[in-house]
Design an enzyme around this catalytic site. Structure first.
Site, short mmCIF file in Angstrom:
data_model
loop_
_atom_site.label_atom_id
_atom_site.label_comp_id
_atom_site.label_asym_id
_atom_site.label_seq_id
_atom_site.Cartn_x
_atom_site.Cartn_y
_atom_site.Cartn_z
N GLU B 51 -16.16 1.56 -2.49
CA GLU B 51 -15.98 1.31 -1.07
C GLU B 51 -15.16 2.38 -0.36
O GLU B 51 -15.33 2.63 0.84
CB GLU B 51 -15.35 -0.07 -0.83
N GLN B 114 -11.70 -13.56 -5.18
CA GLN B 114 -11.88 -12.39 -4.32
C GLN B 114 -11.36 -12.59 -2.91
O GLN B 114 -11.96 -12.12 -1.95
CB GLN B 114 -13.35 -11.94 -4.31
#
Lengths: 200, 563
Positions: B51, B114
């Site tokens: 990312e 998460q």
């Protein structure tokens, strides 16, 4: 020594009108932390307009030039208006609750002291009483000092709030865009009705 | 009004904002969004390999094209991986919209799988951020996010959306108007201040312009050239301002700062009026603040009022958009002959040349950059990492137009080069894009090589391979008594690595191989990696040691001249 409105030398009274949105307090607090500005006192509450909150922040001026504090606050999207009331003719107030130890012998003395400070007795028990006092920082400090010999069991103070005297206001008038424009201009910010650039 | 899901509203809004490319990586909570993506074929999704690469690609895309870059990640680790890229964008004021998913609303704040409080994390490194709690708020949020990212002083905006908000249905209506009462960037400069600035400049004997990134983002190179030419004012730039003023112009005197040109630093220190335009008097540019030319009158033109007086006391501030302020200022400036002042700087430059490339036995990076300049005629876009190679790419290539040098100046993010070059190439498909890499920084983000292959991007990757964290080694040599600690980096064979990805690669070890390699790379239609094995001990000169004043600029010591 204090200025006319009760702000201590070296301290600055800054009023910020902010959007009443989640996270806005964190944004302001985070800004102060990151830039190293010390907050002496902070009070937040609703304004006369729905959706806007008013923050009164007492800043330690030694930690940062107040001009930078104002400009950095303005950079936050959720901050609509910032005013420095340090040198304004303004009323500053805070409220304190004190639970003071007392007994049948000295209760009257305490009530006399409360009377001088125009503090209200809001609760009373056999060996303590609770005083509520409103005033500027000095007045509240004065009452605390007088109560100390009796034994302060608990103390709770609000942050300072402030408002200018007379016609002048530090508020934002939603229905009056010209007034907002004037406010921005008085802060050295120019507001243009037409923003001709694509980047605007 | 149409009923749509949150995902559909988001993608529809991105399309309406003119987005064509999204750099992203899927994951649990953004699956509803990815599920919807095929319904919007005009939106090209680029699958990154990490990312951080997505954020740098969006940044590189923005810097090369001038448009807002968009990156996308899932919650938790996906979102935190964006952070370095968002901070890079923030410090260099580039327009970016970063979108993350988060856990469903009912799970927010409960440490679910998460979950990260990503808006809490990005708050100090974004211009603004949002946590969108209802699908009906997505449209206005996206509108505001793009407006904030690209207007005023640009910057990154982060939008965080819980999973069930993507799935929630709402009436979609495109908001025509934005009403942000707390955000009204000043564009028109104060007439009185412009008059005072003009008076000061007209009276000046030795004025100098220091132009920054704001000229590039304010699209005002022409206005700057007009101003400088009329009043005959020499122009130096900050590192990020490179290209904002044509570097081959007779009034251009390079860039200033820690590794700026000697004559530029001396001119900034000698000037009687310093005119900062679209820049922020950063410490790397100005040296020790207390000793920066104390006698100069400082005129500061910038769109961000908070930059005025932040680092240096400013005599004459002009807050406004350079595109508006510069023509008004130019109009008030007198036509001047400043040949004496220009001659002074020319003489310093002649006596202390900073850009001469000396004869060496071993291959040095400076001549690679210079060869690249001569071969491309200055038309290529160079995207650099951070360190020695970055400075050489700034010094030895001459940029005549904006957006040709893409570099992480403020945050100094190693590993920026490859993903940002990919973004730049996608933003400017017809440009010749060169990623100028350090061998250490390249290893931070080299997994993005796969994206060059996926997207068939003709990015040219030039690694200045000296086997060291070069700039760190230089500091340890100069300021830490040659106590070299943890600076020698072992590397893979970069050519084999590239070939493993199906990318063509060349290894260059001698001077004579440089030109043919550059020519071969230019003629090759596809990604190609050039592994230049350069002198390990080369240092960047001139140099202003950290904490020193510009007047204390050191030139290359004699012992380094022969190598």
């Amino acid at each position: 020594m204090t200025t006319t409105n009760g702000t201590k030398p070296g301290q600055h009274t800054v009023v910020a009108i902010v959007e009443d949105k989640p996270g806005v307090l964190q944004r302001v607090a985070g800004l102060f932390r990151r830039r190293g500005f010390n907050i002496e006192s902070l009070a937040v509450g609703p304004t006369e307009f729905e959706g806007l909150s008013r923050m009164t922040i007492i800043v330690d001026g030694a930690s940062a030039p107040v001009e930078q504090v104002e400009k950095q606050l303005y950079k936050l999207i959720d901050v609509v208006k910032v005013s420095d009331l340090t040198h304004e003719d303004a009323i500053t107030r805070e409220l304190a609750l004190l639970k003071v130890r007392c007994n049948n012998v000295n209760r009257h003395e305490l009530l006399d002291i409360a009377n001088v400070f125009r503090a209200d007795v809001v609760d009373m028990a056999t060996n303590s009483l609770m005083l509520q006092v409103v005033g500027d920082e000095d007045k509240i400090n004065g009452l605390i000092k007088m109560c100390e010999p009796y034994g302060i069991r608990e103390l709770s103070r609000t942050g300072t709030i402030a408002m200018t005297r007379g016609q002048k206001t530090t508020t934002v008038h939603e229905s009056e865009p010209e007034a907002i424009a004037r406010v921005h201009q008085s802060q050295g910010r120019r507001v243009e009705a037409d923003l001709p650039f694509s980047s605007d | 009004m149409v009923r749509m899901t949150g995902s559909q509203i988001l993608l529809e809004c991105l399309q309406r904002e003119g987005v064509s490319t999204i750099f992203g990586y899927p994951g649990g909570v953004v699956l509803p969004l990815y599920d919807t993506l095929p319904q919007f074929p005009a939106l090209r999704h680029v699958l990154v390999r990490h990312e951080q690469g997505a954020a740098h690609m969006a940044d590189g895309y923005a810097r090369a094209s001038g448009e807002v870059g968009v990156c996308l990640a899932t919650s938790g680790p996906g979102a935190t991986n964006l952070v370095t890229g968002i901070a890079t964008s923030f410090l260099d004021s580039t327009p970016m919209v970063a979108i993350t998913g988060n856990v469903a609303r009912t799970l927010l704040g409960k440490d679910g799988f998460q979950e990260a409080d990503i808006t809490g994390i990005t708050q100090p490194i974004t211009k603004h951020n949002y946590l969108v709690m209802r699908a009906e708020n997505i449209a206005m949020t996206v509108r505001e996010a793009f407006h904030i990212a690209r207007s005023g002083r640009p910057g990154p905006v982060h939008v965080d959306i819980p999973k069930d908000v993507f799935q929630e249905e709402a009436e979609f209506e495109w908001p025509e108007e934005i009403n942000l009462r707390g955000y009204r960037p000043t564009t028109k400069g104060h007439a009185g201040m412009i008059r005072r600035a003009a008076d000061a400049i007209n009276k000046a004997k030795r004025p100098i312009i220091i132009s920054g990134h704001g000229i590039i983002w304010g699209d005002s190179s022409d206005e700057l050239v007009a101003l400088a030419e009329k009043a005959q004012i020499p122009v130096i730039t900050t590192f990020l301002g490179i290209g904002g003023f044509p570097e081959t112009h007779s009034l251009s005197y390079g860039f200033l700062g820690m590794h700026g040109m000697y004559h530029a630093n001396m001119a900034a220190d000698e000037a009687d009026v310093v005119i900062g335009i679209g820049m922020r008097f950063d410490d790397r540019a100005m040296g020790r603040f207390n000793d920066f030319n104390p006698d100069a009158t400082i005129v500061h033109i910038d769109i961000d009022p908070a930059e005025i007086g932040k680092n240096l006391p400013t005599a004459i501030p002009v807050v406004g958009h350079v595109k508006r302020v510069l023509p008004e200022l130019t109009e008030r400036l007198e036509v001047h002959d400043r040949s004496q002042w220009l001659g002074w700087i020319d003489k310093v430059e002649e006596e202390h040349p900073s850009l001469e490339i000396r004869e060496t036995r071993r291959l040095i990076p400076q001549e690679i950059v210079r060869t690249l300049y001569e071969e491309t005629n200055g038309t290529a876009t160079l995207v650099t990492g951070v360190g020695q190679h970055q400075m050489w790419a700034g010094q030895h290539y001459f940029y005549d137009s904006p957006r040709k040098l893409v570099s992480s100046g403020g945050l100094g993010t190693m590993g920026f080069e490859l993903p940002a070059a990919i973004g730049a190439q996608m933003g400017m498909p017809d440009s010749e894009v060169w990623a100028i890499c350090g061998d250490a920084g390249f290893q931070m983000t080299m997994q993005e090589l796969a994206v060059c292959v996926d997207e068939r991007l003709p990015v040219k990757i030039a690694i200045m391979n000296n086997g060291y964290l070069g700039m760190v080694r230089q500091w340890q040599e100069l300021f830490y008594d040659e106590n070299f600690v943890s600076v020698a980096v072992t590397q893979p064979d970069f050519c084999k690595l590239a070939e493993a990805y199906g990318i063509r690669a060349l290894r260059i070890e001698s001077k004579s191989e440089v030109l043919p390699a550059v020519q071969e790379a230019r003629n090759y239609d596809g990604p190609i990696l050039l592994d230049f094995h350069v002198d390990q001990d080369e240092n960047v000169w001139p140099m202003v040691p950290a904490g020193a004043a510009l007047s204390e600029t050191i030139e290359m010591p004699e012992k380094e001249l022969v190598r």
